[in-house]
Design a protein around this motif. Structure first.
Motif, mmCIF file in Angstrom:
data_model
loop_
_atom_site.group_PDB
_atom_site.id
_atom_site.type_symbol
_atom_site.label_atom_id
_atom_site.label_comp_id
_atom_site.label_asym_id
_atom_site.label_seq_id
_atom_site.Cartn_x
_atom_site.Cartn_y
_atom_site.Cartn_z
ATOM 1 N N VAL A 787 30.116 -1.590 40.170
ATOM 2 C CA VAL A 787 30.914 -0.376 40.021
ATOM 3 C C VAL A 787 30.437 0.608 41.068
ATOM 4 C CG1 VAL A 787 31.606 1.484 38.477
ATOM 5 C CG2 VAL A 787 31.205 -0.822 37.571
ATOM 6 N N CYS A 791 33.567 5.047 40.821
ATOM 7 C CA CYS A 791 33.962 4.405 39.562
ATOM 8 C C CYS A 791 35.020 3.334 39.764
ATOM 9 C CB CYS A 791 34.429 5.436 38.534
ATOM 10 S SG CYS A 791 33.167 6.656 38.135
ATOM 11 N N ILE A 874 31.663 0.746 33.807
ATOM 12 C CA ILE A 874 32.597 1.728 34.361
ATOM 13 C C ILE A 874 32.501 3.038 33.593
ATOM 14 C CG2 ILE A 874 35.047 2.276 34.675
ATOM 15 C CD1 ILE A 874 35.507 -0.711 35.201
ATOM 16 N N CYS A 875 32.500 2.920 32.251
ATOM 17 C CA CYS A 875 32.385 4.126 31.423
ATOM 18 C C CYS A 875 31.087 4.865 31.703
ATOM 19 C CB CYS A 875 32.487 3.747 29.942
ATOM 20 S SG CYS A 875 34.132 3.188 29.451
ATOM 21 N N LYS A 877 29.499 4.897 34.577
ATOM 22 C CA LYS A 877 29.650 5.579 35.864
ATOM 23 C C LYS A 877 30.533 6.821 35.710
ATOM 24 C CE LYS A 877 27.597 2.916 39.062
ATOM 25 N NZ LYS A 877 26.695 3.389 40.122
ATOM 26 N N ILE A 878 31.634 6.685 34.931
ATOM 27 C CA ILE A 878 32.519 7.830 34.716
ATOM 28 C C ILE A 878 31.761 8.949 34.014
ATOM 29 C CG2 ILE A 878 34.568 8.633 33.483
ATOM 30 C CD1 ILE A 878 35.795 5.870 33.957
ATOM 31 N N SER A 881 29.631 10.759 36.213
ATOM 32 C CA SER A 881 30.341 11.576 37.204
ATOM 33 C C SER A 881 30.808 12.908 36.630
ATOM 34 C CB SER A 881 31.541 10.800 37.760
ATOM 35 O OG SER A 881 32.585 10.736 36.792
ATOM 36 N N THR A 901 35.609 11.428 37.458
ATOM 37 C CA THR A 901 36.288 10.761 38.579
ATOM 38 C C THR A 901 37.671 10.288 38.153
ATOM 39 O OG1 THR A 901 34.144 10.071 39.420
ATOM 40 C CG2 THR A 901 36.074 8.962 40.312
ATOM 41 N N ASP A 954 29.543 5.363 26.524
ATOM 42 C CA ASP A 954 30.063 4.278 27.357
ATOM 43 C C ASP A 954 30.094 2.931 26.666
ATOM 44 O OD1 ASP A 954 27.450 3.345 27.331
ATOM 45 O OD2 ASP A 954 26.957 4.180 29.292
#
Length: 1103
Positions: A787, A791, A874-875, A877-878, A881, A901, A954
């Motif tokens: 990732v 994201c 992904i969650c 990373k989001i 962010s 993001t 996440d």
């Protein structure tokens, strides 16, 4: 009656005959054949003691066939090494050999000839010995069997270098297992490492035995060697090559001996001792030379090298002073000379001993007295054999004449003189004797009165002596008192003080009485002088102290050595001691707990030269104790060794290990899979000699080198290996490497059965397929995901063995994906970027590489758990962010928000207020708009103040953002909310034109114009009309109406050109006003037609 005889011995020194050429060296010694086979015989000899005055340059070897008188020289140039392989022999013939030394002056006389040696392999020689003997003919006829159908022999095995010098290299190997029924010959090949070219060494004459000596090698160059077999069927494959070998002497010349010490012996001999050469290998012995001081001429003292570090030089001139030097010798040559010794005058070393001293009365009776004394400081170079005591009466202070107390010498330092007169005073003298005679008598003792002692306590201990003096300790020994008192002695107290200290500074060394008649005194200060005394105790009390022992300085003298325990190869345990300061009459005396071991059945003592060994016949717990060794006729040289229970256990374990030695393993037998799927069995021994052998066993049967198995032994590193190309079902079982290295044995076993074998077999096949796969384009790293910081999801793989024609294809769920990016493979990385990844992107992704060499593919499943794992990342990373929470006022209330993001439904958002989860209502709502995550608080009240936490979960971890909506932050937000709320109300209720009026109205003159529009406002707005920015009033021509507070009418009946212009409707109430403009354009039809007629036609020419 038996025969009686006496045995005498004498030293005979045989000098070499004078050389035929003055200055030439003497003859070499002990010429023998070390190794004999069909192709060569290795001859060995010892270097001569006399080099003729200049260094020996080398040696010539001569041979003579038995039964002839024809001698021939074997080497063209002198060889320096004292071993040499003689080649060019006739198989089966016997030869004798001799050696001549050469220096710059010339060649010396030849040595004595060797014993006859036959040019036969050892196996053949043993076979011939087993047959009935026949008269010797001087020749052995060897026949070979007629060969059958030819089989090309396989390669030899275990090729190794058994000897290497600057003149030659000796190779040894094992015959091949595949050899047929006929005899085989060998061809030896060498390779200069710099050129990598293989050359056959014996092109004209094949080798018959599995050993060969190579000459004509360049010193300092690096070579490798290999061997091929041949028979009538042809020449076989070569053996494995040896490791790289640099031509040169592998055996170094020994270093010079050190510390040459001469000591007197007789009037024609001197004993010379020395320190042996350090790190000397294959040492033959030592040569000793003597020189009269000032003559500059050196003479040999021995013409054959002597072992050890002690030699008696005979034949010296009485009264003359000599110096001595020593050098070591091995096969590589003679060492440098040692430094010259100190000069010593040749004369007999034995003299009468010095007088005893410190005569004391140990016990007194009515008619007898017991005397004690200390032995002389100097023994005269020989053991003291006894003492003679004289006494005399002293009446009124006047001494009488001396009388002998004993006719036969007494051996102890104590003696009871009988037949004395009661209450009479006596004085005494003592003299010691050795084999040189009776020494001077001691000083006259003090006066002692002969009377019955009635004291209850014991008398003083006597014969104190110290030994094993070191810088912090020594051992004190004594004998019990002659007079024990009324009850037996139960123990002893030992006192000590510094030699210069006052008598009131004695201090006891033991709080409780000790029963031993010795004590190891610890804690001495280096360099300080001490004196000691001992007191005995019985039930009545403590007796008088002994005479003093000392003074003695606490120091470890240079050259002090300690008793060393050793266990030899046969497991025999011994204590060993060495003394470099012995005289000719010194002896080693061993004791256990300071009692002589002379009659012990458990021990055996062997002394030779300056070394002694005490051997335990069967070490057990009954042998616990302190073992000490004293050296007589020295300045108290002694050492001891403690054997306690732990040491007994250690030594017995070590003895067992030496009796049945094992080859220690650095790592046990293991298996590994190589790159092509080959299987490598290997283990590593701590060390292996050049003679080490290994048997490879599978399921109790030995396996050999062949198509299936390849074996390799690296004796330098101890690594033993066996290779198999692949594993079949029948290869399941037990593998064992059996090691034999001299007497030592060892083995290591690996069991490969059941699931363990299947797993290994599967892994080997996988590796084999992997190797095949990698011959074409392939994946060095299979497809994986990551990732990105934005994201997004990046699918990537690493490829290898790629060329321009290689294609890469991407698939999802078996459908090809069109990829915009064109890969050039420069970095070997291929990627596929998926933006804003979500559930619609779940599926099975596949990458295919292909070209004319083959293809490879990599699959990545992003479904179920794998998809969920990716979404979690992904969650995460989001969530990471997310910006910090901000406060925003709206017309409805206060909004808390953060930007990410992008947002996916899998990211769970939870809000809490002052630590409590928020319950969402119509007033408090949470939501996501685009990339904004928000919490809306409508119509906020003071209860909404506090700390707000937004948690983004996440799937594994919660990530939090916080904001404090209280104090000034709340007040400012609330005030802004109120302002925006009022502005919104005003905007909502202000007067406005809702619609209906056009922007432009074009109408023909004379026509009626009707316009209607809707207005709105609360309260109901007031309206007015404008024409060309001026107020317009309603009249008959232009009617203006406003009905029901929301509809406005604009009517002109029969418009004229004067009605053209800009009009406006103005609506107004208390919240605001608005103007809606429109334009009216009136036209006349005739005028329009005229204008059209005068307008030029398209394409017409103007005039």
């Amino acid at each position: 009656m038996g025969e009686y005889y006496e045995q005498y011995s004498a030293y005979v020194f045989v000098r070499d005959a004078d050389a035929e050429i003055e200055g030439a060296p003497a003859s070499p010694l002990d010429v023998v054949g070390l190794d004999a086979n069909k192709d060569y015989i290795i001859i060995s000899w010892k270097q001569p003691a006399v080099d003729g005055g200049s260094p020996i340059l080398g040696y010539f070897i001569d041979k003579c066939e038995v039964g002839t008188d024809s001698w021939s020289q074997c080497n063209d140039t002198p060889v320096k090494f004292a071993r040499f392989p003689v080649t060019g022999l006739i198989e089966g013939r016997s030869y004798i050999f001799r050696v001549r030394a050469v220096n710059k002056t010339g060649i010396g006389l030849p040595s004595r000839v060797s014993e006859p040696v036959a040019a036969l392999d050892p196996d053949e020689k043993a076979r011939l010995k087993s047959r009935p003997s026949a008269p010797w003919t001087g020749q052995i006829i060897v026949t070979e069997e007629e060969p059958g159908e030819g089989i090309v022999p396989g390669p030899p095995t275990d090729l190794s270098i058994t000897e290497a010098t600057q003149s030659y290299v000796v190779l040894s190997w094992k015959p091949p297992r595949q050899r047929g029924h006929e005899g085989i010959l060998y061809f030896v090949e060498k390779c200069d490492v710099e050129t990598e070219n293989w050359q056959r060494v014996n092109t004209e004459l094949p080798v018959k035995s599995p050993r060969f000596a190579l000459f004509d090698l360049v010193e300092g160059k690096s070579y490798r060697f290999r061997v091929r077999c041949s028979n009538s069927a042809g020449v076989g494959e070569p053996s494995e090559a040896t490791e790289v070998t640099v031509v040169g002497d592998k055996l170094d010349i020994p270093k010079a001996p050190g510390n040459i010490i001469p000591s007197r012996n007789t009037d024609t001999s001197v004993v010379v001792t020395w320190e042996e050469s350090k790190d000397a290998k294959e040492l033959v012995g030592y040569y000793i030379e003597s020189s009269v001081v000032g003559s500059g001429k050196w003479e040999p003292c021995n013409n054959n090298p002597v072992k050890g570090s002690r030699f008696t030089c005979h034949g010296l001139a009485t009264g003359q002073s000599y110096v001595f030097r020593v050098r070591a010798v091995n096969a590589a040559g003679l060492s440098e000379y040692s430094q010259d010794s100190e000069a010593i005058e040749v004369k007999a070393a034995i003299a009468a001993p010095s007088p005893p001293y410190d005569i004391t009365c140990l016990e007194s009776f009515r008619d007898s007295m017991v005397l004690g004394w200390k032995q002389p400081d100097k023994s005269g170079g020989a053991e003291i054999t006894g003492y003679y005591v004289n006494y005399r009466e002293v009446i009124d202070g006047v001494p009488g004449r001396w009388r002998e107390a004993n006719i036969k010498a007494v051996s102890e330092e104590a003696y009871k003189i009988s037949n004395l007169k009661e209450n009479t005073v006596y004085q005494f003298q003592v003299a010691a004797m050795n084999i040189a005679g009776l020494g001077a008598p001691s000083a006259v003792s003090e006066c002692f009165k002969c009377e019955e002692w009635t004291i209850a306590v014991p008398g003083p201990p006597h014969s104190l002596k110290y030994s094993e003096v070191r810088k912090t300790s020594l051992v004190l020994q004594w004998k019990p008192p002659i007079h024990s008192g009324r009850t037996p002695v139960t123990g002893y107290f030992v006192d000590m003080k510094e030699a210069k200290a006052r008598d009131d500074q004695w201090r006891g060394l033991n709080e409780a009485a000790i029963k031993n008649k010795y004590l190891r005194v610890q804690g001495l200060q280096e360099g300080v002088s001490y004196v000691f005394r001992v007191r005995a105790i019985n039930q009545a009390g403590v007796g008088k102290p002994s005479d003093l022992a000392g003074p003695v300085v606490a120091e470890t003298r240079p050259g002090t050595k300690e008793v060393v325990v050793s266990v030899d190869d046969d497991g025999v345990i011994s204590l060993n001691f060495e003394c470099d300061q012995m005289t000719a009459n010194s002896e080693f005396i061993w004791s256990k707990d300071y009692v002589s071991t002379e009659d012990s059945p458990h021990l055996e003592v062997e002394s030779k030269g300056n070394k002694t060994k005490l051997t335990f016949k069967d070490l057990g717990m009954e042998d616990l104790g302190i073992y000490s060794c004293d050296v007589t006729d020295t300045d108290g040289i002694a050492s001891s060794y403690l054997i306690d229970e732990e040491e007994v256990k250690r030594l017995l374990a070590l003895s067992q290990e030496h009796k049945f030695p094992t080859v220690p393993a650095k790592s046990e037998l293991a298996v590994e899979i190589l790159e092509k799927g080959q299987v490598r069995f290997w283990m590593q021994a701590e060390k292996l000699s050049s003679n080490a052998k290994v048997n490879f066993i599978f399921n109790d049967k030995e396996v050999f080198e062949g198509p299936k198995y390849k074996m390799h032994i690296d004796r330098n590193t101890g690594i033993i290996e066996m290779f198999m190309e692949k594993l079949l079902d029948e290869d399941e079982g037990t593998y064992t490497f059996q090691l034999q290295d001299g007497r030592a044995t060892g083995h290591s076993t690996l069991v490969l059965i059941g699931d363990v074998y299947k797993k290994l077999q599967k892994e080997a096949e996988f590796q084999r397929q992997e190797w095949i796969r990698k011959q074409g384009p392939h994946f060095a790293e299979y497809l994986s995901w990551e990732v990105t910081g934005e994201c997004n999801v990046l699918l990537k793989c690493k490829v290898a063995n790629i060329k321009k024609e290689t294609h890469i294809l991407w698939y999802k769920d078996e459908r090809e994906i069109s990829v915009d990016e064109k890969h050039d493979f420069k970095d070997g990385i291929c990627t596929l970027l998926i933006t804003e990844f979500s559930k619609k992107d779940a599926g099975v992704y596949e990458v295919v590489l292909k070209d004319d060499r083959g293809k490879d593919k990599s699959r990545l499943k992003l479904v179920d758990e794998a998809f969920q794992e990716l979404m979690t990342e992904i969650c995460k990373k989001i969530a990471l962010s997310a910006t910090d929470l901000k406060i925003q006022s709206t017309a409805e209330g206060i909004r808390l928000y953060s930007f990410v993001t992008y947002y996916v439904d899998d990211l769970k958002v939870n809000w809490s207020h002052n630590g409590t989860a928020i319950k969402y209502t119509d007033r408090v709502k949470s939501g996501v708009t685009g990339q904004q995550i928000w919490l809306q608080i409508n119509e906020p009240t003071p209860t909404d103040k506090g700390k707000y936490v937004m948690e983004l979960f996440d799937g594994k971890t919660g990530h939090q953002k916080t904001v404090d909506l209280s104090g000034e932050a709340y007040d400012e937000a609330f005030a802004e909310f109120q302002r925006l709320k009022q502005a919104a109300i005003a905007e909502k209720n202000r007067a406005r034109v809702m619609g209906g009026l056009p922007d432009v109205v074009t109408i023909q003159e004379g026509k009626a114009l009707n316009l209607t529009c809707t207005v709105w406002g609360d309260p109901t707005p007031e309206i007015s009309w404008l024409k060309n920015e001026k107020s317009l009033a309603s009249d008959d021509h232009c009617s203006l109406r406003f009905e029901a507070g929301k509809t406005a009418f604009f009517t002109i009946n029969g418009v004229t050109t004067s009605d053209s212009g800009k009009y406006g409707l103005v609506v107004k109430n208390k919240y605001g006003s608005e103007t809606s403009d429109f334009t009216i354009s009136v036209f006349i039809p005739e005028e329009e037609a005229r204008m059209a007629a005068t307008k030029p036609q398209k394409g017409a020419k103007s005039k």
